[in-house]
Each structure stands twice: as C-alpha cells, then as structure tokens.
Design a protein around this motif. Sequence first.
Motif, PDB file in Angstrom:
ATOM      1  N   LEU A 166       0.866  -1.206   0.035  1.00 18.91           N
ATOM      2  CA  LEU A 166       0.059   0.038   0.028  1.00 18.91           C
ATOM      3  C   LEU A 166       0.906   1.226   0.144  1.00 18.91           C
ATOM      4  O   LEU A 166       0.630   2.312  -0.830  1.00 18.91           O
ATOM      5  N   SER A 167       1.897   1.276   0.694  1.00 19.60           N
ATOM      6  CA  SER A 167       2.727   2.319   0.587  1.00 19.60           C
ATOM      7  C   SER A 167       3.421   2.573  -0.657  1.00 19.60           C
ATOM      8  O   SER A 167       3.637   3.727  -1.152  1.00 19.60           O
ATOM      9  N   ILE A 168       3.797   1.545  -1.189  1.00 21.42           N
ATOM     10  CA  ILE A 168       4.631   1.650  -2.642  1.00 21.42           C
ATOM     11  C   ILE A 168       3.348   2.134  -3.617  1.00 21.42           C
ATOM     12  O   ILE A 168       3.544   2.917  -4.445  1.00 21.42           O
ATOM     13  N   MET A 169       2.343   1.624  -3.663  1.00 24.78           N
ATOM     14  CA  MET A 169       1.264   1.777  -4.368  1.00 24.78           C
ATOM     15  C   MET A 169       0.648   3.400  -4.229  1.00 24.78           C
ATOM     16  O   MET A 169       0.557   3.914  -5.232  1.00 24.78           O
ATOM     17  N   ASP A 170       0.669   3.784  -2.917  1.00 21.45           N
ATOM     18  CA  ASP A 170       0.585   5.338  -2.593  1.00 21.45           C
ATOM     19  C   ASP A 170       1.414   6.037  -3.363  1.00 21.45           C
ATOM     20  O   ASP A 170       1.146   7.268  -3.994  1.00 21.45           O
ATOM     21  N   HIS A 171       2.622   5.765  -3.129  1.00 22.28           N
ATOM     22  CA  HIS A 171       3.876   6.470  -3.978  1.00 22.28           C
ATOM     23  C   HIS A 171       3.873   6.574  -5.239  1.00 22.28           C
ATOM     24  O   HIS A 171       4.248   7.626  -5.985  1.00 22.28           O
ATOM     25  N   ILE A 172       3.421   5.514  -6.024  1.00 22.34           N
ATOM     26  CA  ILE A 172       3.598   5.153  -7.381  1.00 22.34           C
ATOM     27  C   ILE A 172       2.366   5.940  -7.819  1.00 22.34           C
ATOM     28  O   ILE A 172       2.515   6.483  -9.000  1.00 22.34           O
ATOM     29  N   LEU A 173       1.144   5.494  -7.520  1.00 19.91           N
ATOM     30  CA  LEU A 173      -0.022   6.300  -8.027  1.00 19.91           C
ATOM     31  C   LEU A 173      -0.374   7.604  -7.560  1.00 19.91           C
ATOM     32  O   LEU A 173      -1.027   8.287  -8.581  1.00 19.91           O
ATOM     33  N   GLN A 174       0.128   8.139  -6.544  1.00 22.08           N
ATOM     34  CA  GLN A 174      -0.060   9.298  -6.272  1.00 22.08           C
ATOM     35  C   GLN A 174      -1.249   9.532  -6.323  1.00 22.08           C
ATOM     36  O   GLN A 174      -1.908  10.932  -6.616  1.00 22.08           O
ATOM     37  N   GLU A 175      -2.405   8.843  -5.864  1.00 26.54           N
ATOM     38  CA  GLU A 175      -3.813   9.061  -5.800  1.00 26.54           C
ATOM     39  C   GLU A 175      -4.447   7.909  -4.720  1.00 26.54           C
ATOM     40  O   GLU A 175      -3.960   6.950  -4.638  1.00 26.54           O
ATOM     41  N   GLU A 176      -5.265   8.615  -4.007  1.00 26.25           N
ATOM     42  CA  GLU A 176      -5.883   7.978  -3.061  1.00 26.25           C
ATOM     43  C   GLU A 176      -7.382   6.971  -3.715  1.00 26.25           C
ATOM     44  O   GLU A 176      -7.982   7.460  -4.569  1.00 26.25           O
ATOM     45  N   PRO A 177      -7.105   5.675  -3.058  1.00 28.28           N
ATOM     46  CA  PRO A 177      -8.465   4.776  -3.776  1.00 28.28           C
ATOM     47  C   PRO A 177      -9.727   5.628  -3.501  1.00 28.28           C
ATOM     48  O   PRO A 177      -9.974   6.273  -2.285  1.00 28.28           O
ATOM     49  N   ARG A 178     -10.709   5.308  -4.477  1.00 26.04           N
ATOM     50  CA  ARG A 178     -12.248   5.717  -3.884  1.00 26.04           C
ATOM     51  C   ARG A 178     -12.777   4.837  -3.034  1.00 26.04           C
ATOM     52  O   ARG A 178     -13.676   5.006  -2.188  1.00 26.04           O
ATOM     53  N   ALA A 179     -12.300   3.402  -3.097  1.00 29.41           N
ATOM     54  CA  ALA A 179     -12.938   2.510  -2.336  1.00 29.41           C
ATOM     55  C   ALA A 179     -12.286   1.161  -2.363  1.00 29.41           C
ATOM     56  O   ALA A 179     -11.186   1.137  -3.223  1.00 29.41           O
ATOM     57  N   VAL A 180     -12.419   0.575  -1.483  1.00 26.78           N
ATOM     58  CA  VAL A 180     -11.734  -0.547  -1.306  1.00 26.78           C
ATOM     59  C   VAL A 180     -12.380  -1.943  -0.708  1.00 26.78           C
ATOM     60  O   VAL A 180     -13.256  -1.816  -0.095  1.00 26.78           O
ATOM     61  N   ALA A 181     -12.047  -3.019  -1.432  1.00 27.34           N
ATOM     62  CA  ALA A 181     -12.866  -4.277  -1.321  1.00 27.34           C
ATOM     63  C   ALA A 181     -11.702  -5.292  -0.842  1.00 27.34           C
ATOM     64  O   ALA A 181     -10.730  -5.302  -1.497  1.00 27.34           O
ATOM     65  N   ALA A 182     -12.344  -6.084  -0.072  1.00 20.71           N
ATOM     66  CA  ALA A 182     -11.301  -7.073   0.647  1.00 20.71           C
ATOM     67  C   ALA A 182     -11.814  -8.484   1.110  1.00 20.71           C
ATOM     68  O   ALA A 182     -12.822  -8.542   1.498  1.00 20.71           O
ATOM     69  N   THR A 183     -11.072  -9.638   0.736  1.00 21.82           N
ATOM     70  CA  THR A 183     -11.537 -11.012   1.109  1.00 21.82           C
ATOM     71  C   THR A 183     -10.488 -11.485   1.667  1.00 21.82           C
ATOM     72  O   THR A 183      -9.176 -11.170   1.696  1.00 21.82           O
ATOM     73  N   GLY A 184     -10.504 -12.266   2.262  1.00 27.43           N
ATOM     74  CA  GLY A 184      -9.716 -13.120   2.998  1.00 27.43           C
ATOM     75  C   GLY A 184     -10.027 -14.142   4.291  1.00 27.43           C
ATOM     76  O   GLY A 184     -11.150 -14.646   4.240  1.00 27.43           O
ATOM     77  N   VAL A 185      -9.084 -14.942   4.885  1.00 28.96           N
ATOM     78  CA  VAL A 185      -9.486 -15.886   5.694  1.00 28.96           C
ATOM     79  C   VAL A 185      -8.547 -15.822   7.082  1.00 28.96           C
ATOM     80  O   VAL A 185      -7.343 -15.813   6.444  1.00 28.96           O
TER      81      VAL A 185
END
Lengths: 372, 372, 372, 372
Positions: free
Chosen positions: C204-223
């Motif tokens: 997420l920190s790399i993504m934030d740095h590369i895209l330079q934009e905050e996501p509108r929304a977040v979806a997650a799955t997991g276990v």
Amino acid sequence: MSAIRRARSAAARGPRVAGRPRRPPIAAGARDLLAVGIIGYGYWGPNLARNFNEAPTSTVVAVSDPRPERLAQAQGRYPAIEVYTDYQALLADRRVEAVVIATPLHTHFSLALAALKAGKHVLVEKPLAGSSEQAVRLIETAADLDLVLMVDHTFLYSGAVRKIRALVDSGHLGRLYYYDSVRVNLGMFQHDVSVLWDLAVHDLSIMDHILQEEPRAVAATGVAHFPGQPVNTAYLTCFFDNRLIAHLHVNWLAPVKIRRTLIGGDRQMIVYDDLEPSEKVKVYDKGVTVSTSPGEGLEGAHDLLVSYRAGDVLAPQLGVAEALATVAQHFAECVREGRRPLTDGAAGLRVIRVLEAAERSLNDSGMAVPLG
Amino acid sequence: MSAIRRARSAAARGPRVAGRPRRPPIAAGARDLLAVGIIGYGYWGPNLARNFNEAPTSTVVAVSDPRPERLAQAQGRYPAIEVYTDYQALLADRRVEAVVIATPLHTHFSLALAALKAGKHVLVEKPLAGSSEQAVRLIETAADLDLVLMVDHTFLYSGAVRKIRALVDSGHLGRLYYYDSVRVNLGMFQHDVSVLWDLAVHDLSIMDHILQEEPRAVAATGVAHFPGQPVNTAYLTCFFDNRLIAHLHVNWLAPVKIRRTLIGGDRQMIVYDDLEPSEKVKVYDKGVTVSTSPGEGLEGAHDLLVSYRAGDVLAPQLGVAEALATVAQHFAECVREGRRPLTDGAAGLRVIRVLEAAERSLNDSGMAVPLG
Amino acid sequence: MSAIRRARSAAARGPRVAGRPRRPPIAAGARDLLAVGIIGYGYWGPNLARNFNEAPTSTVVAVSDPRPERLAQAQGRYPAIEVYTDYQALLADRRVEAVVIATPLHTHFSLALAALKAGKHVLVEKPLAGSSEQAVRLIETAADLDLVLMVDHTFLYSGAVRKIRALVDSGHLGRLYYYDSVRVNLGMFQHDVSVLWDLAVHDLSIMDHILQEEPRAVAATGVAHFPGQPVNTAYLTCFFDNRLIAHLHVNWLAPVKIRRTLIGGDRQMIVYDDLEPSEKVKVYDKGVTVSTSPGEGLEGAHDLLVSYRAGDVLAPQLGVAEALATVAQHFAECVREGRRPLTDGAAGLRVIRVLEAAERSLNDSGMAVPLG
Amino acid sequence: MSAIRRARSAAARGPRVAGRPRRPPIAAGARDLLAVGIIGYGYWGPNLARNFNEAPTSTVVAVSDPRPERLAQAQGRYPAIEVYTDYQALLADRRVEAVVIATPLHTHFSLALAALKAGKHVLVEKPLAGSSEQAVRLIETAADLDLVLMVDHTFLYSGAVRKIRALVDSGHLGRLYYYDSVRVNLGMFQHDVSVLWDLAVHDLSIMDHILQEEPRAVAATGVAHFPGQPVNTAYLTCFFDNRLIAHLHVNWLAPVKIRRTLIGGDRQMIVYDDLEPSEKVKVYDKGVTVSTSPGEGLEGAHDLLVSYRAGDVLAPQLGVAEALATVAQHFAECVREGRRPLTDGAAGLRVIRVLEAAERSLNDSGMAVPLG
C-alpha cells in the motif's frame, strides 16, 4: 529449367463445398514457385517439407525415402506430391528444380553430388558433408554447373542470431573477448556421428557468423562413455587472433536442456538463451576497465587498476519468423535471383574444418591443432 | 597450550544497565574456547573473524594486518581483541593457540610456516600455498610438530555439497560419467593470481570431495585478455579412469553470475545451482540406457539401442548452517580432539597439483599433462 | 537542541595498538550528528540501529527494550551506547534528539506520542499507528510541537521503487491501467496483527507512492485459517478514478516466496520482482491498442479492433544503496533541515485508511467500502 | 447410428508410389471409429480436428464454418472430409455421429441443442453455454435423448492436473487451506465475452476438479478498461466451508505470461506453473504448525506458538500426452461405452454458476454472492 504453376492444394482453389464440382485453379495469378524435392523424410524432413510448402516462394512436388511408411505419411499430408522409394527416381523427375537433402550425414556427399550432376539446386542439412574434401568437391561442382549449393545452418536465420550479428556489426559490443556456448540435453543420441558433428555444428555455424573470422587453432577434449559409440560429451576451444577465445560445451547426457551463449566485448556483453520464451537475447551494458599504473603500491611495482562499469540491460525485440521458413524462402530466392546464399558451401566448409581439427585434437590429448 | 576462558563481550555479561556498574563475568560456566588469531583483515578476514567469534568453540583474541585502518575496523567491532600491525607480534602472543591466515596467496606459505614453527595450529585460506612444493613442506612441518593444518575449502562445509557427497556415497548416482562446473561473474579481478588459482580452486576442491579420486591428466585452455595480467578466462578438463571426465569453466569477465555444476551418473544426475535461494541441489531420476544389438539394421551390422529414462526430480532439504561457521567449528574440534580435518593439507595439495598441471597445459597449447 | 560530537567507535580513533593507551577522539573534525535512541531491539531494531549508526548523518546513543538479553546484544555490538529497560528513561535522556520506534504495532501510538511530548523527533516502524484516529493525533502533535514525524515505509527508499516512480512521472507508462502485487511467503506469522497490517502495508505504501492518488473504495476478502488468530491470507482491491484498479495478494502460508508487482499503462508496462538479484525492474514496451469501428461484421454492429504492440524490454540500472540507509539519512536530514519527510505522518495515515477500509470490507462479505 | 470404416487418408493405404495405381483400403482390419463433425474452424477448431483425426478412436468426416477460406484450409489439410458453410447441412450428414462445437460462446447453446436434437453426441468448447439456464437445458436434453454431452475443460486431461488431483486424493496435501491461481498475459482480447468467461473458465474447471466442492459464495472485482468492451482484468474469490478459500486473477493486459497456481494444505503445498517446460508441478513438504498455549507471556494471555516445517521439494514425473488428444479419446470412449464424461454437462454447469455469481458480485461492488 521448367517452372511449376502453383497448384499447391485444394486450399488454393477454395473449399470443395458439398455438392459442387471443383473448378480448376486460375493460372493467371499463379506465381513462379520453386519446385522442390525432399530426399529423406525422417526426423527433420517433415519440417523442411512443411516450410517449403508454406513458403510463398516454393512448393514441394516430390519426396523420396526408402521407408514406405515414411512415404505414406508424406503422401497423407501432401496428397498432390509424388513419392519415390529411390532417390534416383526423384532426381530424374523433370519437375523437380531443387533438392533438399535431409538424410544421415554419411549420405550427404553422394546425394548432393548426384543431385548437382542431375542439374538440381541443392540445400543440404547440416553438416554439409562428412569431410572438408567432400565439401570442397561439392562447392566446386556447384560452381562448375552454376547451381546454388546451400547448407541448412538454421540458427543463422533466427531473429536472435540476426540481432546479435547486427549488434556486433554496429559496434555495440566493441572488441570481442570471448564466445562461450553450452548446448546440452538428454538424448537424441546419434550412432553414426559424434556429438561434435551433431550439436557443435549449430554453435560453430553461429560462431562463424558472429565472429566473422576463422580460428587459428582448435583444442578439444571429450569422452565416449559407451564403448564402440561416438563421443557424447565434448569441450572445444577455438583460438583467434587478438586474444579472442571461443569455447563450446556439447553433451547428450545432461539432465537438463541448456542452450546458452555468452559473448563478451569490451563495451557490452550478451547472454543469448535460446530457451527463453521471449527474452532470448539480453545486452548488458557492463564490463571492466583495466589500466596499469606505474605506482609503487604494496603489491608490486605496477598496480592493476580495475574499474567495473554497470548499466542497463536490454532485451531487444526479435523477429519472430520461424527460422526454417526463412531458410526455405532464402534458398528459393537465391535460386531465382542467382544469389549466393548466406550459408553457402564455403560456410559449410568452414564449420567442417573446425570439426576435423577438433577431432584430431580430441584424439591427441587436447593438443591444439592449427587450422589452415 | 593455555586456554582462554570465554569472556567474549558485554553480551555474555548481561546489559550494562544505566547507572549500575558492570560485574565481572562468572568464570565457572565458561567453556574451553580455542583462542584464535587472524592474520589479514581484508576481504575475507572479517568473515572469518565473525564466524570464529560466534562459534561455540572458539574466540578471536588477536588480529594482525599491516594497514592501520583495517585494524581500526577490527578493533571497533571486537573491542576486546589485541591488534598488531606486525604478524610476528601476533605469533608471539602466547594467548593465541591457532592462527587463521587470510592474506594474498603469495604470503600463505611463509606465514603458515612461521605460524607452525611458533607452535600454532593453522587454518589457511584457499589455496593452501603457491606451489605443491610449498604445500608438501607445510604438511610435513605440521606433522612433525603435531599441529593441525587445515585449508579453508569452504564449500565442502555447505549443506549443498554435503548432500551431494552423501548422494554419491549412497550410490544414488551410480557410476559417474562427468562433472561439469561453471563459475563465472564480472569482477573480483585478481592481479597476483590467475582465475584458475582464484575461482577454479572452489570447483577443484568440491570435485575432489565428490569424486574422491585424483585425475590422471589435466588439459587447460584460456586467455589473459589484458597484457601483463593473469589469465582471466579458463577452461580445464580433468581425465579420470573409467571414462569419467570433469570440466571447469571459470571467467572474471562474464556479464552474469553463474554457479552451476552438472554431475551425471548412470542412475541419477544432479544439477547444483549455488545461486538458487532454496533449491540448490536437484536430483534427476533420469538417464540413458545404451545397449548394442547384433541385429542387422539398415544402418549397419550393429545397431545402437538407446532408451531414455525419465522420472521424478527431487530437491532435497539442505542444512542451512553457514558453511564458514562449520569451518570454524570443525577447525576448533580438530585442534581440541586431535583429529585430522576434512580439508587437511593433503586436500590442499591435491588441488594445487591440478592447478599446476592446468597451468602447464595452458602454456603448452592445451596438451594434457599427466598427474604424478 | 544539543548536538553530539561524533565519537562513534574505536574505529574513528584509530586502532588500539597493543601496548599503547587509547587517546580521546579529536573533537575538531566531528560533524553534527543526529543523536538517535532506538525503542525496541527485537527483529527490526538491530537493522535500524546498524543503519543509523553507519549513516554519515546520525549516531545511536541509546537503546531501550524490556528484555535484558536484547539489551545485552545491543550493548555488545555498540559498547558506547546507553541501554534502558524502560523507554521512559530513554525519553528522559537529554542527549537523545530523535527516537526510532521499532516495537509491536499496538505500542506505536503511545510510544510515539510520548516521544513527541518529550520533544523528540520520531521515526516509527510501519504501520504508523493502529488506527487512523491515532495517526491523526500523532500528525497533529508533531505539527504543534514543530517536530519531524516520519514512518518507515522502507521500500520507497529502494532503488527499484525510486526508478518506477521516475518512470511513471516521466510519462513512460502513459495512463495507468492497473497495479497488481503479490507478496507471499511461509512464515513470520504475527499474532497481534493480520497479514494486512503486516505485509500489505509494504504494497500500500509503494502503491500510494507510485499512483499518487487515493483509492475511492476498497474491497477485501480473506481468511483466518487458525481459530482465534488473525487473517493470514487476504486479497484487496482498490478502486480509483478513470478505471484504474489495484489489487494486492498477501499470504503467510505460501510454500514459496513471491514479491512481484505488475504495473500496466497504456504506453509501457512494468514487472517489478524484488527477489531478482540484479534485474528487479523490467520495462516492457508493449501493450494493446483498442479502437472501435462502426463496421458491421458478422460478430455484431461494432467490431472491436485490437492491435498488439511489442517492443524491447529494458531492465534499467538501479541505485544499490541499502534502502534503510537512505531512510536513516533522510530522517536525519529532515530533522536538521526542517524538511517534511517523503514518508511523513500523512503518508502513514493514507495507508492506514486503506487498511481500515479493507478490514471493514473483509468483515462485510467483500463489499467495497468507500474512502473519505 | 452408423459407423464409419476407417479410411482416413492415403497414409493408411500405403504410399502412392509413382506409376502404380492406388488400391482400395482393406476393410477387414478397420476399427469402429467415431465419425466426428467439427462446427467452427477458427482458432481452436483446427486443434480439435487434428486431435480427433489422429486419435485411435475417431476420425473427422465433416467440418462446417460460414467462412469459405476456413473451409478451404480444412479441406486442404483433410482432403477426404466434407465441408459445409451451413452447420445444418453438417447436422443432416448421416455419417456424422458426434459433433464438436468450437464457435463463439453466444452460439454454443443453440448449436449444441440442435446437434443433440439431430441425434448427435456433443462436445462443446468451454464454457459449455452462456448461462446456467442454457446449460441445464442442454444437460436435460442430452439425458432425455441418451446422448453424451461433454465440455472441453482441456486442462483436466493434462498430466499436471491429473497428478495434482491424485496428490490431493491420496491425502498428501492434508486439509486444504487455499487455492490461488494467476492466469494473465497480453492479448487474445475477446469482444463477446469478458475475461472471466474466457480465462477464468480454465481455473474454475481445474479448481472444481481439485477441490471437488462447490463454493458457498463468490466475490469478484474487476474493470473494463475500454468503454463498451467487456471486463478485461478481474479478481475472483470463492468461499468454501472449513475456511478454505480460492482466488483467481485473470488479465488480458499483462506484459508477461503467467500461469501459476498455489495450493496450500496443512501437510504439503503445491506450486503448479504451467509454463515450466518440465517441472510444472512441485510439491513442497513444508508448512506451519500453529498451536495456542495458555501461557501468560508479555504479549497477552494466550501466546501463539508457530513452528515452521521444511522438507524436500518433489517435482513428480507427469504424463506427457497432449491433453487435447486425451479429450478426443475420452469423448469417443464415452460415446462407444455409454460412459459419463469426466467433464460432463454438470461440470460445465458448475463452472457457469460460479461465473454468473462472479459477474453479479462484480457489478455489485464486490459483495459476495451466495451460490445455490
């Protein structure tokens, strides 16, 4: 020499739609295709037949092989061709303009000679012949009869080797230091030729094409692990002028398949891995700069000053045409246009001369054997 | 020989919590650690120091190096040690029981000899010495004085090589056909030794350990690309009895780092890639079966019957201990228990004998040079 | 703020040659080094201590950890430092100008807040805090007190990520289509945080740095495969404007280690494989061009015209400095020069906001959770 | 149903040696081959034709395609077949016993239904139909008419997937934790279906075969980067009972081709990389053991005890038969022996049900959609 109007297959005539009679092909649009006869329909013959048949410059009109089941397979795939158990019948077939020889090595010379004498242009599977003497005789015969003689050094027609050659020619690599190749795998054991006359031919032909220079001498070591059988593991060093060295490792007994060549120059270096699906050639902008200083260091009167350079790595886009398709087209064009093939008889001879020297060295405890 | 009670560092005494005075270490639980002096604190010395210091069987008590800045670095890391600009002062240090020599090759012999004569057990960086004559003299001196002489053939203590040796010993590979290694990279150019005396030593020591047999003869080719500098690219073939062959490729001018060894046997084959992070050793249950039939085929009176076997590939779990840590511990144990090291002077000598033969061959056009 | 004269180690003073007493350091040449205290000397603390000690801009003067054996280890390695079992004693140490917090996540907030209130500049291990509320409070406190607050998003300081950011900024990739990362391996199971708050923070920190934009929304799955334990396998999708999508796969239970990110743009695409030893970033000059024709083909009223582009692949040379060394230096420079860190409190907060949204989505059947 | 005597090609009759007339085939030895008609001769049809023609259990007797140039190509390769521009003519061909449908998805249902109603056994390219409703109708129709209905989930017939299934069935993996697949590459953009209905079908069919269990719910995210075009990048999570989770990543816009599946169990784990030339399946004898102790550590009342296991890695030998050849033979055997195919209509339906749920989820912000 008579030419064949293209009538390759039902495909060219449109589909035979049920219920409608076939119409004859329209001759007007047909090109002047080279009519090819294939001698030998074993392992490699079918690939040659397919490529010569699909090339826009040629068509296969006949195949010969002493084994009926092989002819049956050829006929099944190409219903329009003639098949012959006797190659002499194929050579007597007046429609055949050019002959492709894909038989065991010990037959190359006599078949190629007979084909040339029958007035056919000839493409021979690698290696061109079983000795340099034979190769010279083929070259001279072809020259006398004004026929094209070409050897199938397939790799020279691949996108990877063409790109490497272009990089060397354009000076990207600078002065060459070494050429090192490994071509090993399990199998395809031959019993009439050693691994040198099988696998190493590929590397020697590529090396000849890239370095554009004949070695001064050749040293080789190797072993035949099975009594009475040919050498199956061999190492071959070629010495050139200007401290350029080449080395080949060929082996039929390796647990993994490796096809990798390193080429070092004083400006850039190349790794060519033929098994890489998409990045076969990588160009490394790195190297070493060595200078000698007159300073008196602790280590001696002259210190070696070494500095390393490192830069980008580039995997250039490569042409994706099947190398054998280019072979087929190049051969036909050379015949039609009276051009000398890239892999002419002389190229075949140069490879054989190295092989012969390597064999002498291998049988003489690795002692380097001078060429020429 | 006096022993040192362990008093390695503040760590062993508990933290120096602010405001409380340090207490002396409790001597009762201390072990009898081998007190080691390191001669040479350049490229490899720090690794040796670290491992001898962290091993449960030894501690570093002194370091010598003519360069003050290197000693400063050693002192900074190990405040408790003595540092000497003169190695003779280190040899005179009575606390030092054993000496580790990590200096340029041309000093190995004189330093090791002096250390032995000073009554110290000796571990020498590879290669053991600059000539087989020197190696023999060291071996004899150590034997006369009843001291341990060991050479740091590090790889023999790695999990990968130990596993390969176990596989060979247990018969998994069957009869061995070949041993083929490639050790190339860009750099670490040496100016006092050739690439043979640098990189090839690793492979020759591994080969000696795996094959457990000395070559009959050695052939080598190579080149020094830079005038006045040592050979930087070399190829070395070792001939053994029973058609076993070994080959080494070493090169300081390669654009990529390769550390790969193929070992072929008639039952199984191994690929050992030391750069693989987790699956360094792969065992291939595959090979070739060659038999000769008396049948009269088309190809001749005796047909070669080749059948290929293919089975599973296994990457066995390997010990993960750092090889140099095992070196340190093994050396200390040999000293304490009076055992002969796995990599004793004789192992060092065997490698040097091959190197010397290789150099003679390289200077004699690749002609195979018989070993003793 | 008081400054510390550098007196890092014996190394700076020259070696303690046997028999000669140590002399005090010469103060004149000393630089104005940032005096750092480390809170937490467990897994990551030693790396931070080493880098802050070796950086030319800082020195470690104190370490705190409740575990005496950890302090002993720190003291052993850095004899000159003070060690404290109580972090409050470290905060009270007037020599300490800046604090590095390398403790479990649930302590980040209270430790960082206390450090700021004690007038110390603060670098916190990732993630910055356990909630966005906490992160906001830290940001505000640092701003009020005019102190530097930085979070250790280490990867942003690596040569690979810096190069990728430069390629994006220079327009090489064109409009971005997607960011896709996989970060899986076996182990380092945490029990106080889920795999999202552990591994995904890196991406997420790399993504934030590369895209330079905050996501509108977040979806997650997991276990969470083990009852009562945190989620150990998770998938996270971030939705951005303009059809840009990002996806992260994090997993503590994978048999192999994978660290790979694909970044697709309409001009070029990147594969970033952090496990590659030398070619971590590859830039593919390839893509797809999609246009819509109004033609009426068999397949529908509007045919999709897709053409693929393929070109060279470039692995650019990357800076080789250790990322953590750059982190240490950047932090010290920000303190000395009053600059805002690249990875300031706001960067830490942005990552936490995505993590919180991901957790809500994961607990709500994968339903996308809007941000902000 | 009438059977066809084998008269596949000239190959079966022996070669047409020049000058000798062809003789008719000897009928006595002919086997009872399944007479197959292929509907659709575009991208995949030629592969199906080749495999059905070369299988020992079937022969191709007819091909239909609305495009004359495709029929010409089919006719050229198989001179003995009938070609039809209209599939209804093929269905009316009384020699055709079974039909293979290799057309765009939106035609699967109507073509398969018509074929069944014409009394033909049917093999349909994946996916079986465009909706679960259509799939159910096909299943019921085939059952009513006692005809074989099979879907070409090709991968289930590959050596790799068969081996993985066997490893799961034999308990080697233990209880399954997760199934994670990545199937991305550049291109083969479809315009009538999304990447889910194209690439994900492969993974869903493999997953269904390996896990042998239907998901409880499905969540999906994704994006259509090109307006008016289908989704080209998608992520799909399947939730199963007992904390088993599956995830698929499919993408038509990736710069590299990846085909990798991770399967985690509590005993062993698998990495299946379909692009590996020889070691596609690797079984890792490693994992994690997690237990909960009631001890009161510093970190909380219940400590998590995690221990990692690591062992050998095995790449088992895989069957090398071409998967599509096995598909062809299995289909013919099911027809001849009245057996239910491994990939029957129900298998096709199960995949479609997941696809439909995934699409609903994707259009509903990733919210998990329950199945059944």
